[in-house]
Structure formats: C-alpha cells, structure tokens
Design a protein around this motif. Sequence first.
Motif, PDB file in Angstrom:
ATOM      1  N   TYR A 139       0.841  -1.195   0.000  1.00  0.00           N
ATOM      2  CA  TYR A 139       0.000   0.000   0.000  1.00  0.00           C
ATOM      3  C   TYR A 139       0.880   1.250   0.000  1.00  0.00           C
ATOM      4  CZ  TYR A 139      -3.604  -3.353   1.157  1.00  0.00           C
ATOM      5  OH  TYR A 139      -4.449  -4.435   1.117  1.00  0.00           O
ATOM      6  N   MET A 140       0.555   2.198  -0.858  1.00  0.00           N
ATOM      7  CA  MET A 140       1.376   3.396  -1.013  1.00  0.00           C
ATOM      8  C   MET A 140       0.482   4.524  -1.518  1.00  0.00           C
ATOM      9  SD  MET A 140       3.270   1.905  -4.369  1.00  0.00           S
ATOM     10  CE  MET A 140       2.284   1.311  -5.744  1.00  0.00           C
ATOM     11  N   PRO A 141       0.960   5.758  -1.548  1.00  0.00           N
ATOM     12  CA  PRO A 141       0.170   6.838  -2.134  1.00  0.00           C
ATOM     13  C   PRO A 141      -0.046   6.573  -3.621  1.00  0.00           C
ATOM     14  CG  PRO A 141       1.917   7.724  -0.760  1.00  0.00           C
ATOM     15  CD  PRO A 141       2.183   6.257  -0.902  1.00  0.00           C
ATOM     16  N   PRO A 142      -1.211   6.904  -4.168  1.00  0.00           N
ATOM     17  CA  PRO A 142      -1.440   6.721  -5.605  1.00  0.00           C
ATOM     18  C   PRO A 142      -0.412   7.486  -6.427  1.00  0.00           C
ATOM     19  CG  PRO A 142      -3.501   7.165  -4.477  1.00  0.00           C
ATOM     20  CD  PRO A 142      -2.423   7.394  -3.475  1.00  0.00           C
ATOM     21  N   VAL A 143      -0.044   6.904  -7.537  1.00  0.00           N
ATOM     22  CA  VAL A 143       0.967   7.500  -8.412  1.00  0.00           C
ATOM     23  C   VAL A 143       0.281   8.058  -9.654  1.00  0.00           C
ATOM     24  CG1 VAL A 143       3.018   7.066  -9.809  1.00  0.00           C
ATOM     25  CG2 VAL A 143       2.747   5.912  -7.602  1.00  0.00           C
ATOM     26  N   ASN A 144       0.387   9.353  -9.849  1.00  0.00           N
ATOM     27  CA  ASN A 144      -0.163   9.953 -11.066  1.00  0.00           C
ATOM     28  C   ASN A 144       0.867   9.809 -12.181  1.00  0.00           C
ATOM     29  OD1 ASN A 144      -0.629  12.126 -13.111  1.00  0.00           O
ATOM     30  ND2 ASN A 144      -2.392  12.521 -11.806  1.00  0.00           N
ATOM     31  N   PRO A 145       0.496   9.210 -13.320  1.00  0.00           N
ATOM     32  CA  PRO A 145       1.476   8.982 -14.378  1.00  0.00           C
ATOM     33  C   PRO A 145       2.048  10.264 -14.966  1.00  0.00           C
ATOM     34  CG  PRO A 145      -0.756   8.508 -15.151  1.00  0.00           C
ATOM     35  CD  PRO A 145      -0.841   8.705 -13.674  1.00  0.00           C
ATOM     36  N   TYR A 146       1.374  11.407 -14.739  1.00  0.00           N
ATOM     37  CA  TYR A 146       1.857  12.674 -15.285  1.00  0.00           C
ATOM     38  C   TYR A 146       2.370  13.614 -14.198  1.00  0.00           C
ATOM     39  CZ  TYR A 146      -0.333  11.240 -19.639  1.00  0.00           C
ATOM     40  OH  TYR A 146      -0.678  10.561 -20.777  1.00  0.00           O
ATOM     41  N   ALA A 147       2.603  13.071 -13.006  1.00  0.00           N
ATOM     42  CA  ALA A 147       3.028  13.924 -11.896  1.00  0.00           C
ATOM     43  C   ALA A 147       4.331  14.654 -12.206  1.00  0.00           C
ATOM     44  CB  ALA A 147       3.176  13.090 -10.627  1.00  0.00           C
ATOM     45  N   GLN A 148       5.206  13.985 -12.986  1.00  0.00           N
ATOM     46  CA  GLN A 148       6.523  14.584 -13.242  1.00  0.00           C
ATOM     47  C   GLN A 148       6.446  15.791 -14.170  1.00  0.00           C
ATOM     48  OE1 GLN A 148       5.453  11.738 -14.402  1.00  0.00           O
ATOM     49  NE2 GLN A 148       5.798  11.677 -16.607  1.00  0.00           N
ATOM     50  N   THR A 149       5.311  15.976 -14.852  1.00  0.00           N
ATOM     51  CA  THR A 149       5.209  17.126 -15.759  1.00  0.00           C
ATOM     52  C   THR A 149       4.839  18.414 -15.031  1.00  0.00           C
ATOM     53  OG1 THR A 149       2.862  16.740 -16.245  1.00  0.00           O
ATOM     54  CG2 THR A 149       4.478  15.595 -17.624  1.00  0.00           C
ATOM     55  N   ALA A 150       4.206  18.297 -13.865  1.00  0.00           N
ATOM     56  CA  ALA A 150       3.778  19.499 -13.136  1.00  0.00           C
ATOM     57  C   ALA A 150       4.986  20.349 -12.766  1.00  0.00           C
ATOM     58  CB  ALA A 150       3.001  19.105 -11.893  1.00  0.00           C
ATOM     59  N   GLY A 151       4.925  21.622 -13.062  1.00  0.00           N
ATOM     60  CA  GLY A 151       6.019  22.533 -12.759  1.00  0.00           C
ATOM     61  C   GLY A 151       7.001  22.714 -13.897  1.00  0.00           C
ATOM     62  N   ASN A 152       6.965  21.815 -14.892  1.00  0.00           N
ATOM     63  CA  ASN A 152       7.842  21.978 -16.051  1.00  0.00           C
ATOM     64  C   ASN A 152       7.424  23.209 -16.854  1.00  0.00           C
ATOM     65  OD1 ASN A 152       9.087  19.655 -15.267  1.00  0.00           O
ATOM     66  ND2 ASN A 152       8.298  18.375 -16.922  1.00  0.00           N
ATOM     67  N   THR A 153       8.388  23.822 -17.499  1.00  0.00           N
ATOM     68  CA  THR A 153       8.115  25.004 -18.302  1.00  0.00           C
ATOM     69  C   THR A 153       7.830  24.604 -19.749  1.00  0.00           C
ATOM     70  OG1 THR A 153       9.513  26.391 -16.910  1.00  0.00           O
ATOM     71  CG2 THR A 153       9.009  27.215 -19.116  1.00  0.00           C
ATOM     72  N   ALA A 154       6.728  25.101 -20.266  1.00  0.00           N
ATOM     73  CA  ALA A 154       6.379  24.854 -21.664  1.00  0.00           C
ATOM     74  C   ALA A 154       6.850  26.044 -22.485  1.00  0.00           C
ATOM     75  CB  ALA A 154       4.874  24.663 -21.793  1.00  0.00           C
ATOM     76  N   ASP A 155       8.033  25.937 -23.038  1.00  0.00           N
ATOM     77  CA  ASP A 155       8.652  27.040 -23.773  1.00  0.00           C
ATOM     78  C   ASP A 155       9.016  26.528 -25.168  1.00  0.00           C
ATOM     79  OD1 ASP A 155       9.903  29.277 -24.637  1.00  0.00           O
ATOM     80  OD2 ASP A 155      11.544  29.247 -23.176  1.00  0.00           O
ATOM     81  N   PHE A 156       8.337  27.037 -26.193  1.00  0.00           N
ATOM     82  CA  PHE A 156       8.612  26.556 -27.547  1.00  0.00           C
ATOM     83  C   PHE A 156       8.236  27.620 -28.569  1.00  0.00           C
ATOM     84  CE2 PHE A 156       4.268  25.355 -26.452  1.00  0.00           C
ATOM     85  CZ  PHE A 156       3.534  25.762 -27.559  1.00  0.00           C
TER      86      PHE A 156
END
Length: 438
Positions: free
Chosen positions: A178-195
């Motif tokens: 048992y562990m906290p749920p893992v969001n598959p997109y958690a690592q994208t939060a806070g990333n900068t969208a610069d293009f």
Amino acid sequence: MKKLLSCILALLLLAGVMPVASADYYDYEPDGIEFDASEGGLCLYIPEDWVFGSHGFVDLAFSEELGYNSGVYVTMLVYNAMSMDDYDRYGYDEDYCAPLITWVCLKDGFDPNAAINAGLDINLNEAFEICTVGDNLEYTHYVVIGEENLPRGISGVYLDEYISFLNQAGDIIYSSVYMPPVNPYAQTAGNTADFTSRDLNGNAVDSKDLFAANEITMVNLWATWCPHCVKELPELEQISRRLQKLGCGVIGILTDDDYDEARDIIRDSGVTYPVVVGTPETESIFESNGLPITFFVNRNGEIVGVPVEGAQVDKYEEAVKDLLGEVTARSRSQIADYSDAPVKFKSARQASAQADVYRVICVDESGAPVAGAKVQFCTDDTCMLGETDEDGAAEFDVNPGPGNTVHLLKPPAGYAKDKTEYQAPANFGDVTIILKAA
C-alpha cells in the motif's frame, strides 16, 4: 457469506496481521503474479490459479482516480465466469463478471463514513480500513470483499470457484503493498512549456505570447487521424468562448502533418482559438500515450494541475476553475457521485511468454512483413498512432475491451490504401492487415 468474510478479516486484524505499506514495493515480492496498480496506490500479488483458474479467471478491472481531482481512487479485482477462450471470443460481459476485492483509497480530507460511489456500488460503511500511508499528504486504504447480489452467470462450478477465491481474499489483501497513488503525469507538473512554432497559415508563434495572455491556458493535443479529437473540436470552441470571461483560453497543438486536412477540419468545426503545429519541442514537453490529451499551463508558462486524458469535455472547465481556485472546497463529509466515470478495463492475465499489448501486423499478399505502414488504434475515447517495424508489427499498450478498432492510415510506397475498419479482439492480441500492391 459476507458476514463470514467480515469475521475472517476481523480475526486477521485482531491477530495483528498487517499489510505491507511501502513506497518502494519492488523490494518485496511474495509468490504470485505481480500487478502494478500504482495509479490506485497498490502493488498486488495474485496466485496463478486465480489468473489461470480451472473454470473462470480473475482480472484487474481498473485502478484509477474516479473523476478529475476527486481524491477517490478505486482498484477492483473481478471474477469472470467464463473460460479465457470465451473471453477472447466474446469479450467482457457484466452478466458473467463479479467484483472479488475492491480497494478504495481516499485522499486526506474525505470522510469515509459518507463515501458512497453509486456507479460502483461501494459503501465504505461496510468496508475495512487497512492503513494510512503518505507523509505530507495522507491516503487511507479501505477494502470491500465480494458482492451479495451476484450476476446471473455466476452459478455451478463458477460459483464454487468464486467462493473459493473469496475465502482466500485475506491472503491477497495482506500480501499487497500500500502506497500513495501514483499519477502517471506527476513529473510534468512545474515543467516550463517554452517553444516556438507556427500556425496553420505559416505565421510564427512563440509560446510565451500565447500563455502570457491567459491566467490558465488549456493545451489540447490532437490529430487529423483521431476521430475523438475531431469530434470534440466544436465543443472546445464553445469552452474557449466561456473561458475568455475568466481570463483563460484554449490552444490546440496539431501533432500530425496533414495541414490541408487540418485547415478543413478547423473551418468545418468553427474553431477560432489558436492552433499551432507540433514540433519535436512540443512532443518532448507534452508527452502522452494517446490522443486527445489536454494539459494546463499558467501565465508564466508552467504546466500546472493534472492533464485530462481522452475526450472528456465535461472535465475541462472544472479543471480550469479548480486551478483558478474558484471551485468551492469539497465538503469533508461528502464525496461527489462519480458514477459517470468511464470504466477502463485493464487485463490481469500476464502470461510470461507474451506482453500485455495489442499488436497490429501488416503483411503483403505473400505473407511477408511490411515495414513503415502507419496504423491507428482507437478505444472509446482515445486514438494512438503507430508505425510497423521490420517485423511488420506495431504495438499498442492500451486497455483491452470491446469496441477497440484498427485502421490503416497510410501504407508505404507501392501498396494500396485500405479504408477498412478492423475490429480488435476484446482482450490483448494481434490484428493482421494484408496490404495489396498499388
């Protein structure tokens, strides 16, 4: 039967048998087949005779959050009262499928005494609290065993096997991690969208200008070959107009290169919000396994919140308002009804010799593999694009279920077009397309 199971669980609790609670669950591997249910906060170990039963078999039906940012995560093991061959032939049938063990994980702030999900018929007043995990943000796991009202297809030897599995449920519950749920997109939060890119008329576009104009910008990734994407465009236009009143907006990112078709679709859909051409930059920033998918970016160009996968237009505005802080805080004694949440079935059969994926195989009329064919795989709300390799195969890691379809989008040079819609098997398997010479 439920009272007997309740007594068994109560005795286990009194005996001090505790579940494993760990974020690093790969250090713990008891006997059985491992099922990654991390989106629901679990790692399960299931006996092989459950997965490959004498009569029916057990599936991991789904493990996911119910509703956008609901804080309610459900994982369900179900018993299928049919042989695997029949399941492959006919697919999922609710008359022959019964819940075996259901886990509910609640984010801190929700009162389990009021947690009733009508769509899944889960009443946590009758559930057992297993454990609480997490540091800064806690999640509490509950479990419900079996059902009192069984479907009509559960009878005879299947009923006997189902009851036998129920009697072993405690072993599964207490060997799980048992562990906290893992969001598959958690690592994208806070990333900068610069293009930088261009619109469909060739005009240069800088993301800084797009995002600086809005408090929150919905970034909708789509493609001309994706029917779910195209279908939701008129509704996205309406959402865009409503969001303008909140100082927010919508942009589309076209992920394929059929610009003429895209311009026609945009015109026919009445879309007036900006649509830009996807680039390797945008592909690396907004990673996804299928389309459509919608991310949210703030005025500073930072990705915020949780993306919405699939064509779920009813979730978009809620997500934006949530990020603006305009959604009234949910009561600590009430959980919303998420009965309309889509049920996405994920097969639990894990034969060691075959991965749990769909394969689309393209061959010529002599049976030789054809590389470089672009093929499309569509579920109820998402489409994915793939290209066959030197073995003529393209793999798609999607949830199985009835209604999945396959299309040949573009054959390689020398082969004729094929507009046939191929039906994918209800469970994981292969779809073969025979390409004819042009």
